[in-house]
Design an enzyme around this catalytic site. Structure first.
Site, PDB file in Angstrom:
ATOM      1  N   GLY A 141       0.814  -1.208   0.000  1.00  0.00           N
ATOM      2  CA  GLY A 141       0.000   0.000   0.000  1.00  0.00           C
ATOM      3  C   GLY A 141       0.848   1.259   0.000  1.00  0.00           C
ATOM      4  O   GLY A 141       0.356   2.360  -0.239  1.00  0.00           O
TER       5      GLY A 141
ATOM      6  N   ASP B 148      -2.421   6.784   2.931  1.00  0.00           N
ATOM      7  CA  ASP B 148      -1.866   7.826   2.048  1.00  0.00           C
ATOM      8  C   ASP B 148      -0.654   7.329   1.248  1.00  0.00           C
ATOM      9  O   ASP B 148      -0.104   8.058   0.423  1.00  0.00           O
ATOM     10  CB  ASP B 148      -1.490   9.079   2.859  1.00  0.00           C
ATOM     11  CG  ASP B 148      -0.434   8.791   3.933  1.00  0.00           C
ATOM     12  OD1 ASP B 148       0.045   7.633   4.013  1.00  0.00           O
ATOM     13  OD2 ASP B 148      -0.084   9.723   4.678  1.00  0.00           O
TER      14      ASP B 148
ATOM     15  N   ARG C  42      14.729   0.118   0.741  1.00  0.00           N
ATOM     16  CA  ARG C  42      15.252  -1.077   1.403  1.00  0.00           C
ATOM     17  C   ARG C  42      15.579  -2.163   0.387  1.00  0.00           C
ATOM     18  O   ARG C  42      15.020  -2.196  -0.710  1.00  0.00           O
ATOM     19  CB  ARG C  42      14.309  -1.574   2.494  1.00  0.00           C
ATOM     20  CG  ARG C  42      13.022  -2.168   1.999  1.00  0.00           C
ATOM     21  CD  ARG C  42      12.153  -2.603   3.177  1.00  0.00           C
ATOM     22  NE  ARG C  42      10.865  -3.078   2.717  1.00  0.00           N
ATOM     23  CZ  ARG C  42       9.840  -3.307   3.502  1.00  0.00           C
ATOM     24  NH1 ARG C  42       9.927  -3.095   4.803  1.00  0.00           N
ATOM     25  NH2 ARG C  42       8.692  -3.754   3.026  1.00  0.00           N
TER      26      ARG C  42
ATOM     27  N   ARG D 208       6.211 -13.080   0.890  1.00  0.00           N
ATOM     28  CA  ARG D 208       5.827 -13.365   2.275  1.00  0.00           C
ATOM     29  C   ARG D 208       4.908 -14.577   2.336  1.00  0.00           C
ATOM     30  O   ARG D 208       4.375 -14.995   1.301  1.00  0.00           O
ATOM     31  CB  ARG D 208       5.005 -12.168   2.827  1.00  0.00           C
ATOM     32  CG  ARG D 208       5.659 -10.842   2.654  1.00  0.00           C
ATOM     33  CD  ARG D 208       4.684  -9.833   2.008  1.00  0.00           C
ATOM     34  NE  ARG D 208       5.435  -8.673   1.514  1.00  0.00           N
ATOM     35  CZ  ARG D 208       5.703  -7.612   2.248  1.00  0.00           C
ATOM     36  NH1 ARG D 208       5.237  -7.535   3.461  1.00  0.00           N
ATOM     37  NH2 ARG D 208       6.433  -6.624   1.755  1.00  0.00           N
TER      38      ARG D 208
ATOM     39  N   ASP E  62       1.808 -11.431   6.803  1.00  0.00           N
ATOM     40  CA  ASP E  62       2.300 -10.569   5.712  1.00  0.00           C
ATOM     41  C   ASP E  62       3.656  -9.963   6.057  1.00  0.00           C
ATOM     42  O   ASP E  62       4.303  -9.363   5.196  1.00  0.00           O
ATOM     43  CB  ASP E  62       1.292  -9.457   5.387  1.00  0.00           C
ATOM     44  CG  ASP E  62       0.908  -8.650   6.609  1.00  0.00           C
ATOM     45  OD1 ASP E  62       0.439  -9.260   7.588  1.00  0.00           O
ATOM     46  OD2 ASP E  62       1.095  -7.425   6.608  1.00  0.00           O
TER      47      ASP E  62
ATOM     48  N   ASP F 237       9.999  -5.324   8.024  1.00  0.00           N
ATOM     49  CA  ASP F 237       9.016  -4.401   8.595  1.00  0.00           C
ATOM     50  C   ASP F 237       9.323  -4.010  10.039  1.00  0.00           C
ATOM     51  O   ASP F 237       8.838  -4.613  10.982  1.00  0.00           O
ATOM     52  CB  ASP F 237       7.594  -4.952   8.477  1.00  0.00           C
ATOM     53  CG  ASP F 237       6.960  -4.447   7.201  1.00  0.00           C
ATOM     54  OD1 ASP F 237       7.690  -3.890   6.358  1.00  0.00           O
ATOM     55  OD2 ASP F 237       5.740  -4.595   7.034  1.00  0.00           O
TER      56      ASP F 237
HETATM   57  P1  AMP Z   1       2.530  -2.876   7.897  1.00  0.00           P
HETATM   58  O1  AMP Z   1       1.902  -2.626   9.219  1.00  0.00           O
HETATM   59  O2  AMP Z   1       3.552  -1.854   7.512  1.00  0.00           O
HETATM   60  O3  AMP Z   1       3.015  -4.268   7.743  1.00  0.00           O
HETATM   61  O4  AMP Z   1       1.358  -2.681   6.823  1.00  0.00           O
HETATM   62  C1  AMP Z   1       0.202  -3.491   6.745  1.00  0.00           C
HETATM   63  C2  AMP Z   1      -0.547  -3.147   5.487  1.00  0.00           C
HETATM   64  O5  AMP Z   1      -0.980  -1.790   5.516  1.00  0.00           O
HETATM   65  C3  AMP Z   1       0.267  -3.290   4.209  1.00  0.00           C
HETATM   66  O6  AMP Z   1      -0.611  -3.709   3.192  1.00  0.00           O
HETATM   67  C4  AMP Z   1       0.748  -1.884   3.967  1.00  0.00           C
HETATM   68  O7  AMP Z   1       1.055  -1.640   2.616  1.00  0.00           O
HETATM   69  C5  AMP Z   1      -0.460  -1.072   4.408  1.00  0.00           C
HETATM   70  N1  AMP Z   1      -0.088   0.287   4.829  1.00  0.00           N
HETATM   71  C6  AMP Z   1       0.584   0.646   5.952  1.00  0.00           C
HETATM   72  N2  AMP Z   1       0.725   1.971   6.009  1.00  0.00           N
HETATM   73  C7  AMP Z   1       0.136   2.484   4.908  1.00  0.00           C
HETATM   74  C8  AMP Z   1      -0.062   3.799   4.384  1.00  0.00           C
HETATM   75  N3  AMP Z   1       0.388   4.880   5.022  1.00  0.00           N
HETATM   76  N4  AMP Z   1      -0.710   3.911   3.206  1.00  0.00           N
HETATM   77  C9  AMP Z   1      -1.169   2.842   2.550  1.00  0.00           C
HETATM   78  N5  AMP Z   1      -1.034   1.586   2.992  1.00  0.00           N
HETATM   79  C10 AMP Z   1      -0.393   1.397   4.144  1.00  0.00           C
HETATM   80 MG    MG Z   2       4.125  -5.169   6.344  1.00  0.00          MG
END
Ligand code: AMP
Ligand code: MG
Length: 508
Positions: free
Chosen positions: A108, A141, A192, A199, A268, A278
């Protein structure tokens, strides 16, 4: 190993001056896995500025940057300039988040620019994180804030220096944009690298949609890319699962041995390669407590320190479910074989953890009572709330004949005296030279970890005063976690008592 631009210029690298940065992309994911991603360009960053570039890592990745200015690096690693050969894409994946299945996650806020072959011949992904919205952004965002970008940079590089498999940080750039995270925040992007970003959730995405052909295609791709030895076996998909289980066992044992708490071990965020990925709410445990949780949203303690090995097994079970139809046509047989692989994971984990604990205690050989010896010590540390990192390093000093710091860290109770005597008797039964023992222990007991209060200090200085000197200093210390660095004593100390309980946050 070159560590800055000057070193790199003199290291005899390719001196092509046509372009300031040359990345020799070789994109297998884009070329071979159409239907597993969405092509997407980065959003334009209004005013990118380079915070940090990892010249040594770039060199190891065969990336030529010697003629690049900071401005040019900022333009490229914000995604504002698309390099020749890049094919930016957002990967599709699903995942269990805190035990609940979410069928639609995906990148995202990340874009895979492409892959390179590093100087060791290994394929590595190069990915921007925080470069704007993608088809998987949902209500997000697509951006990242400066604080979490600095945290990811620091902690992932610290993990690498601690010999723990991890994604690494190639660049950090501020975007010149203000973003919103409960309050205004500075926008930033971290680049990165990873041996891949595939995953457990990548498999789940297609398995849950009933797309078995795609699960097989992904499994074949993963075998080619990460586990080619599986192809030579009678049951390649079972071997694949077993090898992934072994890599995860290796990874999580290493986390436990340095007190690293990932904080958000969703499927994930569990890589197929066995690299840590992450760095959201992660943090290192200070005083030893198996129930330690830092993440503000982990109210049940699902991802507490002591649970990590079990959670990894749970995540691997979710992977195993997606592979069952590939393992055997007979469902019952598949389940039995996959169950064996999952049990093998736990056996490997326990063995690797104990081997690591023995090394921390200066023991090279094995004895039956070793597990008990370690468990007794950990209960003592737990009872007294002793700093995990400081304590183990102080044991190295005991055997190294240096001034004994251990007594300052742990109360001299009867239990401690008894344990200490037992440990010394055990050391005597494993006669290696004092120098070899001290070396073994020093190599397994770091002095410097990314202490939570230090990471926060760095972030605060950058956010509030645009001062990146504390970041540079901490990064430098963390690059050599096992060696005494004169003048860096403060980095080896636990947080001052007024720092209070530490809380970390997800989705940042
Ligand atoms: P994470 O907690 O970073 O592992 O993210 C979990 C999910 O939320 C993944 O699909 C990320 O791409 C999405 N995600 C986290 N932060 C954002 C953001 N600011 N905008 C869009 N997607 C996000
Ligand atoms: Mg993640």
């Amino acid at each position: 190993m070159p560590t800055d631009k000057t070193d790199l210029a003199s290291s005899g690298g390719n001196s092509n001056t046509d372009s300031s940065v040359q990345i020799h992309f070789d994109n297998s994911y884009f070329n071979e896995l159409s239907g597993f991603y969405q092509s997407q360009d980065a959003e334009l960053a209004p005013s990118p500025s380079l915070i940090k570039f990892n010249y040594a890592l770039a060199h190891s990745l065969n990336i030529d940057v010697q003629s690049a200015t900071d401005e040019q690096l900022a333009t490229i690693f914000s995604g504002n300039q698309k390099l020749e050969g890049a094919a930016p894409l957002a990967q599709a994946y699903a995942g269990h988040q805190f035990g609940h299945y979410n069928p639609q996650l995906g990148d995202g806020r990340a874009l895979l620019l492409g892959e390179v072959i590093d100087r060791e011949g290994k394929r590595r992904d190069i990915q921007l994180k925080g470069s704007g919205r993608t088809p998987f952004s949902r209500s997000g965002d697509g951006k990242a804030a400066l604080g979490p970008v600095l945290r990811e940079y620091l902690v992932s590089e610290a993990m690498h220096a601690l010999n723990i498999p991890t994604t690494r940080a190639l660049a950090a750039v501020s975007t010149g944009e203000q973003i919103w995270r409960n309050q205004a925040a500075i926008g930033a992007i971290v680049t990165r690298t990873a041996s891949s970003h595939i995953r457990v959730g990548s498999f789940q995405y297609f398995a849950a949609n009933g797309e078995q052909d795609k699960v097989k295609q992904l499994a074949d791709y993963v075998i080619d890319r990460h586990y080619p030895q599986a192809k030579q076996t009678d049951s390649p998909y079972l071997t694949l699962l077993t090898l992934i289980c072994e890599q995860q066992a290796k990874l999580v044992s290493k986390w436990q041995l340095v007190g690293f708490i990932h904080g958000v071990m969703n499927t994930d965020n569990t890589t197929i390669s066995g690299e840590t990925i992450d760095y959201g709410p992660c943090a290192f445990m200070d005083s030893y407590d198996p129930n330690t949780v830092f993440s503000s949203i982990d109210s049940q303690g699902r991802y507490a320190y002591a649970n990590q090995p079990h959670i990894a097994q749970w995540n691997l079970a979710r992977l195993a479910e997606t592979l069952l139809p590939l393992i055997s046509d007979d469902e019952e047989e598949s389940v039995e074989l996959a169950t064996n692989a999952l049990q093998h994971y736990m056996a490997c984990y326990q063995e690797l953890w104990l081997v690591g604990m023995r090394a921390k205690l200066g023991l090279k050989d094995q004895e039956e009572g070793d597990l008990e010896l370690v468990q007794e010590l950990l209960s003592l540390l737990d009872e007294q709330g002793v700093d995990f990192t400081q304590f183990f390093r102080s044991l190295s000093q005991v055997v190294g004949g240096e001034k004994n710091e251990t007594e300052k860290l742990i109360k001299q109770t009867e239990e401690w005296t008894a344990w200490n005597k037992k440990w010394h008797q055990r050391l005597d039964r494993n006669p290696i030279s004092p120098a070899e023992r001290a070396e073994l222990m020093d190599r397994h007991n770091p002095i410097y970890i990314p202490r939570n209060h230090k990471v926060e200090e760095v972030i605060l200085a950058a956010e509030q005063n645009n001062d990146f000197r504390p970041f540079e200093r901490l990064l430098k210390v963390l690059e050599n976690p096992f060696k005494v660095q004169p003048g860096c004593e403060e980095f080896a100390q636990p947080a001052p008592s007024d720092f209070g309980p530490y809380r970390t946050f997800c989705g940042t």
